[in-house]
Design an enzyme around this catalytic site. Structure first.
Site, PDB file in Angstrom:
ATOM      1  N   GLU A 157       0.827  -1.213   0.000  1.00 50.69           N
ATOM      2  CA  GLU A 157       0.000   0.000   0.000  1.00 50.69           C
ATOM      3  C   GLU A 157       0.859   1.261   0.000  1.00 50.69           C
ATOM      4  O   GLU A 157       0.506   2.261  -0.628  1.00 50.69           O
ATOM      5  CB  GLU A 157      -0.913   0.035   1.241  1.00 50.69           C
ATOM      6  CG  GLU A 157      -1.907  -1.106   1.321  1.00 50.69           C
ATOM      7  CD  GLU A 157      -1.375  -2.284   2.123  1.00 50.69           C
ATOM      8  OE1 GLU A 157      -0.160  -2.580   2.021  1.00 50.69           O
ATOM      9  OE2 GLU A 157      -2.157  -2.913   2.830  1.00 50.69           O
ATOM     10  N   CYS A 208      -0.541   0.769   7.604  1.00 52.75           N
ATOM     11  CA  CYS A 208      -1.090   1.183   6.308  1.00 52.75           C
ATOM     12  C   CYS A 208      -2.493   1.759   6.468  1.00 52.75           C
ATOM     13  O   CYS A 208      -2.855   2.717   5.774  1.00 52.75           O
ATOM     14  CB  CYS A 208      -1.096   0.009   5.337  1.00 52.75           C
ATOM     15  SG  CYS A 208       0.564  -0.487   4.856  1.00 52.75           S
TER      16      CYS A 208
HETATM   17 ZN    ZN Z   1       0.857  -2.487   5.848  1.00 52.79          ZN
END
Ligand code: ZN
Length: 217
Positions: free
Chosen positions: A74, A111
């Site tokens: 990500e 993330c």
């Molecule tokens: Zn991550």
């Protein structure tokens, strides 16, 4: 006032609600990225960021390759999105507000927080749960918790090809991790047979700081 804000947000992601056929198409490409990660000795997580039916960022886990524990799929994709915006002189916030993230594994806590803070991505479609580090409900619920000073919450659609995503993770963890520290043999623990002087010998990597990084999505 609060309720109204919530309602507007809900409508925003509802507007972005992708069709099943779109989800299948984009997730298939995210899985291609995850496979590429697996083939390169990385935790098999792949993702895409899609804006106006166009991929504006994609990534796979690069932690081992870069020796940087933050290079999750990500984060790699986010950097590409920001580059895409810069190159076209578009406002990242406006673009991201209409961008969907497709990722094979539930985003981790780091993330999920990045997705809340940086780009205001309203919708994440993911495959399997991330039991160890998941930030969208498995360990913490960064995606939808009320965190007034930490960006905007986002909606998740979970479970696309989840079994396949889990199988890839299992395959990875069954392999020998080339970055794992080798077991240290402590010869000083072996009793000398004849009272001889024993020199302490340790075998193992010299760079103890390169311990195994246990990365996930
Ligand atoms: Zn991550």
């Amino acid at each position: 006032m609060e309720m109204q804000a919530d309602r507007v947000e809900l409508e925003k992601s509802d507007f972005l609600q992708p069709l099943d056929s779109e989800i299948q198409t984009w997730m298939s490409k995210a899985f291609d990225m995850a496979l590429e990660a697996l083939e390169n000795g990385e935790v098999p997580v792949g993702c895409l960021m899609v804006y106006n039916n166009e991929i504006i960022g994609k990534g796979r886990n690069e932690v081992n390759e870069t020796k940087n524990a933050t290079r999750h799929a990500e984060m790699v994709a986010l950097d590409q999105v920001l580059d895409w915006c810069r190159f076209r002189e578009k406002d990242p916030k406006e673009v991201c507000e209409q961008t969907v993230l497709y990722v094979t594994v539930e985003p981790c806590i780091m993330c999920a927080a990045a997705l809340r803070l940086l780009p205001d991505i309203p919708l994440v479609v993911y495959g399997c749960k991330n039991e160890r580090f998941g930030g969208c409900g498995s360990v913490l619920d960064i995606s939808s918790d009320l965190l007034p000073h930490t960006g905007t919450s986002f909606k998740c659609i979970a479970g696309y090809r989840a079994e396949e995503a889990v199988e890839m993770l299992k395959t990875f963890y069954k392999q020998e991790n080339p970055n794992a520290p080798k077991p240290k043999v402590r010869k000083d623990l072996i009793s000398p047979p004849d009272g001889a002087v024993v020199v302490q010998v340790k075998q193992g990597p010299q760079d103890d700081e390169s311990e195994t990084i246990a990365p996930l999505s």
